[in-house]
Motif scaffolding. Structure first.
Motif, PDB file in Angstrom:
ATOM      1  N   ARG A  58     -88.175 -12.361 108.514  1.00 37.92           N
ATOM      2  CA  ARG A  58     -88.843 -13.622 108.145  1.00 37.92           C
ATOM      3  C   ARG A  58     -87.878 -14.793 108.010  1.00 37.92           C
ATOM      4  NH1 ARG A  58     -93.714 -11.580 105.228  1.00 37.92           N
ATOM      5  NH2 ARG A  58     -94.701 -10.428 106.916  1.00 37.92           N
ATOM      6  N   LEU A  59     -86.663 -14.509 107.564  1.00 32.05           N
ATOM      7  CA  LEU A  59     -85.675 -15.575 107.418  1.00 32.05           C
ATOM      8  C   LEU A  59     -84.850 -15.772 108.684  1.00 32.05           C
ATOM      9  CD1 LEU A  59     -84.411 -14.812 103.802  1.00 32.05           C
ATOM     10  CD2 LEU A  59     -86.012 -16.602 104.514  1.00 32.05           C
ATOM     11  N   ASP A  60     -85.119 -14.941 109.702  1.00 31.28           N
ATOM     12  CA  ASP A  60     -84.400 -15.005 110.966  1.00 31.28           C
ATOM     13  C   ASP A  60     -82.888 -14.941 110.743  1.00 31.28           C
ATOM     14  OD1 ASP A  60     -84.139 -15.127 113.733  1.00 31.28           O
ATOM     15  OD2 ASP A  60     -84.162 -17.327 113.769  1.00 31.28           O
ATOM     16  N   LEU A  61     -82.478 -13.955 109.929  1.00 37.00           N
ATOM     17  CA  LEU A  61     -81.055 -13.811 109.614  1.00 37.00           C
ATOM     18  C   LEU A  61     -80.309 -13.229 110.805  1.00 37.00           C
ATOM     19  CD1 LEU A  61     -81.118 -12.428 105.967  1.00 37.00           C
ATOM     20  CD2 LEU A  61     -80.932 -14.790 106.761  1.00 37.00           C
ATOM     21  N   ARG A  62     -79.257 -13.920 111.183  1.00 37.29           N
ATOM     22  CA  ARG A  62     -78.399 -13.494 112.288  1.00 37.29           C
ATOM     23  C   ARG A  62     -77.039 -14.130 112.079  1.00 37.29           C
ATOM     24  NH1 ARG A  62     -81.472 -17.769 116.199  1.00 37.29           N
ATOM     25  NH2 ARG A  62     -81.743 -18.982 114.481  1.00 37.29           N
ATOM     26  N   PRO A  63     -76.060 -13.779 112.879  1.00 38.80           N
ATOM     27  CA  PRO A  63     -74.738 -14.372 112.696  1.00 38.80           C
ATOM     28  C   PRO A  63     -74.820 -15.900 112.682  1.00 38.80           C
ATOM     29  CG  PRO A  63     -74.610 -12.553 114.234  1.00 38.80           C
ATOM     30  CD  PRO A  63     -76.079 -12.789 113.953  1.00 38.80           C
ATOM     31  N   GLY A  64     -74.179 -16.485 111.675  1.00 36.61           N
ATOM     32  CA  GLY A  64     -74.157 -17.941 111.556  1.00 36.61           C
ATOM     33  C   GLY A  64     -75.217 -18.529 110.641  1.00 36.61           C
ATOM     34  N   THR A  65     -76.289 -17.793 110.356  1.00 33.70           N
ATOM     35  CA  THR A  65     -77.303 -18.298 109.423  1.00 33.70           C
ATOM     36  C   THR A  65     -76.660 -18.449 108.050  1.00 33.70           C
ATOM     37  OG1 THR A  65     -79.073 -17.140 110.600  1.00 33.70           O
ATOM     38  CG2 THR A  65     -79.542 -17.849 108.353  1.00 33.70           C
ATOM     39  N   ARG A  66     -76.880 -19.593 107.415  1.00 32.53           N
ATOM     40  CA  ARG A  66     -76.332 -19.842 106.082  1.00 32.53           C
ATOM     41  C   ARG A  66     -77.414 -19.508 105.053  1.00 32.53           C
ATOM     42  NH1 ARG A  66     -75.136 -25.863 106.329  1.00 32.53           N
ATOM     43  NH2 ARG A  66     -77.191 -25.691 107.230  1.00 32.53           N
ATOM     44  N   LEU A  67     -77.201 -18.423 104.316  1.00 31.79           N
ATOM     45  CA  LEU A  67     -78.184 -17.914 103.365  1.00 31.79           C
ATOM     46  C   LEU A  67     -77.685 -18.053 101.940  1.00 31.79           C
ATOM     47  CD1 LEU A  67     -80.793 -16.232 102.683  1.00 31.79           C
ATOM     48  CD2 LEU A  67     -79.324 -14.214 102.841  1.00 31.79           C
ATOM     49  N   LEU A  68     -78.554 -18.556 101.073  1.00 30.59           N
ATOM     50  CA  LEU A  68     -78.301 -18.531  99.635  1.00 30.59           C
ATOM     51  C   LEU A  68     -79.161 -17.428  99.056  1.00 30.59           C
ATOM     52  CD1 LEU A  68     -77.170 -19.607  96.964  1.00 30.59           C
ATOM     53  CD2 LEU A  68     -79.086 -21.236  96.922  1.00 30.59           C
ATOM     54  N   GLU A  69     -78.514 -16.452  98.434  1.00 33.01           N
ATOM     55  CA  GLU A  69     -79.239 -15.372  97.771  1.00 33.01           C
ATOM     56  C   GLU A  69     -79.231 -15.648  96.275  1.00 33.01           C
ATOM     57  OE1 GLU A  69     -79.220 -10.546  97.229  1.00 33.01           O
ATOM     58  OE2 GLU A  69     -77.319 -11.603  97.489  1.00 33.01           O
ATOM     59  N   LEU A  70     -80.415 -15.752  95.682  1.00 43.34           N
ATOM     60  CA  LEU A  70     -80.559 -15.991  94.250  1.00 43.34           C
ATOM     61  C   LEU A  70     -80.627 -14.656  93.522  1.00 43.34           C
ATOM     62  CD1 LEU A  70     -83.335 -18.733  94.411  1.00 43.34           C
ATOM     63  CD2 LEU A  70     -80.844 -19.052  94.418  1.00 43.34           C
ATOM     64  N   GLY A  71     -79.879 -14.526  92.447  1.00 43.83           N
ATOM     65  CA  GLY A  71     -79.902 -13.281  91.670  1.00 43.83           C
ATOM     66  C   GLY A  71     -79.360 -12.113  92.455  1.00 43.83           C
ATOM     67  N   GLY A  72     -78.137 -12.211  92.910  1.00 45.58           N
ATOM     68  CA  GLY A  72     -77.542 -11.188  93.765  1.00 45.58           C
ATOM     69  C   GLY A  72     -77.266  -9.852  93.102  1.00 45.58           C
ATOM     70  N   GLY A  73     -77.376  -9.782  91.778  1.00 52.39           N
ATOM     71  CA  GLY A  73     -77.181  -8.509  91.085  1.00 52.39           C
ATOM     72  C   GLY A  73     -75.853  -7.869  91.402  1.00 52.39           C
ATOM     73  N   ASN A  74     -75.879  -6.567  91.636  1.00 53.64           N
ATOM     74  CA  ASN A  74     -74.638  -5.816  91.886  1.00 53.64           C
ATOM     75  C   ASN A  74     -74.227  -5.807  93.356  1.00 53.64           C
ATOM     76  OD1 ASN A  74     -76.478  -4.044  92.999  1.00 53.64           O
ATOM     77  ND2 ASN A  74     -75.799  -2.266  91.839  1.00 53.64           N
ATOM     78  N   GLY A  75     -74.927  -6.532  94.198  1.00 54.63           N
ATOM     79  CA  GLY A  75     -74.535  -6.669  95.604  1.00 54.63           C
ATOM     80  C   GLY A  75     -75.154  -5.667  96.559  1.00 54.63           C
ATOM     81  N   THR A  76     -76.002  -4.780  96.071  1.00 51.89           N
ATOM     82  CA  THR A  76     -76.616  -3.774  96.946  1.00 51.89           C
ATOM     83  C   THR A  76     -77.435  -4.435  98.056  1.00 51.89           C
ATOM     84  OG1 THR A  76     -76.712  -2.164  95.152  1.00 51.89           O
ATOM     85  CG2 THR A  76     -78.169  -1.777  97.029  1.00 51.89           C
ATOM     86  N   VAL A  77     -78.285  -5.378  97.689  1.00 54.76           N
ATOM     87  CA  VAL A  77     -79.110  -6.076  98.682  1.00 54.76           C
ATOM     88  C   VAL A  77     -78.236  -6.965  99.554  1.00 54.76           C
ATOM     89  CG1 VAL A  77     -80.950  -7.778  98.977  1.00 54.76           C
ATOM     90  CG2 VAL A  77     -81.201  -5.963  97.282  1.00 54.76           C
ATOM     91  N   THR A  78     -77.313  -7.667  98.938  1.00 55.75           N
ATOM     92  CA  THR A  78     -76.406  -8.553  99.669  1.00 55.75           C
ATOM     93  C   THR A  78     -75.666  -7.795 100.766  1.00 55.75           C
ATOM     94  OG1 THR A  78     -76.024  -9.620  97.524  1.00 55.75           O
ATOM     95  CG2 THR A  78     -74.635 -10.319  99.360  1.00 55.75           C
ATOM     96  N   GLU A  79     -75.197  -6.614 100.424  1.00 56.37           N
ATOM     97  CA  GLU A  79     -74.467  -5.793 101.393  1.00 56.37           C
ATOM     98  C   GLU A  79     -75.317  -5.490 102.615  1.00 56.37           C
ATOM     99  OE1 GLU A  79     -71.504  -2.020 101.126  1.00 56.37           O
ATOM    100  OE2 GLU A  79     -73.339  -1.903  99.930  1.00 56.37           O
ATOM    101  N   ARG A  80     -76.560  -5.157 102.394  1.00 58.37           N
ATOM    102  CA  ARG A  80     -77.466  -4.847 103.512  1.00 58.37           C
ATOM    103  C   ARG A  80     -77.760  -6.104 104.329  1.00 58.37           C
ATOM    104  NH1 ARG A  80     -78.061  -1.536 105.914  1.00 58.37           N
ATOM    105  NH2 ARG A  80     -80.276  -1.146 106.018  1.00 58.37           N
ATOM    106  N   LEU A  81     -77.961  -7.241 103.661  1.00 56.63           N
ATOM    107  CA  LEU A  81     -78.221  -8.491 104.382  1.00 56.63           C
ATOM    108  C   LEU A  81     -76.986  -8.957 105.147  1.00 56.63           C
ATOM    109  CD1 LEU A  81     -80.244 -10.445 101.654  1.00 56.63           C
ATOM    110  CD2 LEU A  81     -81.163  -9.371 103.723  1.00 56.63           C
ATOM    111  N   ALA A  82     -75.812  -8.727 104.586  1.00 57.77           N
ATOM    112  CA  ALA A  82     -74.564  -9.183 105.203  1.00 57.77           C
ATOM    113  C   ALA A  82     -74.237  -8.438 106.484  1.00 57.77           C
ATOM    114  CB  ALA A  82     -73.413  -9.022 104.213  1.00 57.77           C
ATOM    115  N   ALA A  83     -74.749  -7.239 106.626  1.00 51.87           N
ATOM    116  CA  ALA A  83     -74.440  -6.425 107.811  1.00 51.87           C
ATOM    117  C   ALA A  83     -74.840  -7.124 109.108  1.00 51.87           C
ATOM    118  CB  ALA A  83     -75.124  -5.067 107.703  1.00 51.87           C
ATOM    119  N   GLY A  84     -75.813  -8.028 109.042  1.00 48.84           N
ATOM    120  CA  GLY A  84     -76.258  -8.743 110.238  1.00 48.84           C
ATOM    121  C   GLY A  84     -75.418  -9.946 110.596  1.00 48.84           C
ATOM    122  N   GLY A  85     -74.436 -10.299 109.761  1.00 50.50           N
ATOM    123  CA  GLY A  85     -73.523 -11.378 110.097  1.00 50.50           C
ATOM    124  C   GLY A  85     -73.849 -12.744 109.530  1.00 50.50           C
TER     125      GLY A  85
END
Length: 142
Positions: A58-85
């Protein structure tokens, strides 16, 4: 990605009473967050994967997309989102969860973990991001 300042005390982020409660909540969660959030079970991992898929698509995340993640917690979700670049700035109010996220994400040059309050977004300029995501955070906001 340029690193944002890292704050270590609640008073450095202008903590309100709600913020102080969230910081304490994060302190309690930090040591066992994935277990408490149910991510150590098959169902929890499946739920996480579905959410990652939905956000990535839905956010069309791909290399170069600038994403702000609110409430990143311990980074588990961030890690999965970051894998796409995507270039991710993840803001977390809890110093304990933030420290865990920084440890977990230290090998991701496309991720910057910021300690701060997602309700103020003071460290960010308008137009800094292509997308904003917050997974399971609404109940933590005023």
């Amino acid at each position: 990605m340029a690193r944002m300042p890292w704050f270590s005390r609640p008073e450095q982020i202008g903590a309100s009473e709600r913020a102080r409660q969230e910081i304490e909540h994060g302190r309690i969660l930090a040591a066992h967050a994935d277990r408490i959030w149910g991510r150590d079970s098959w169902a929890g991992r499946e739920r996480l994967e579905r959410r990652i898929h939905i956000f990535t698509e839905r956010l069309d995340l791909r290399p170069g997309t600038r994403l702000l993640e609110l409430g990143g917690g311990n980074g588990t979700v961030t890690e999965r989102l970051a894998a796409g670049g995507a270039q991710i700035r993840s803001i977390e109010i809890s110093p304990d969860l933030h420290a865990e996220a920084r440890r977990r994400l230290s090998g991701y040059p496309n991720v910057d973990c910021v300690l701060g309050d997602a309700e103020t977004l003071s460290p960010f300029d308008d137009g800094s991001f292509d997308a904003v995501a917050g997974i399971s955070i609404l109940h933590h906001l005023d």
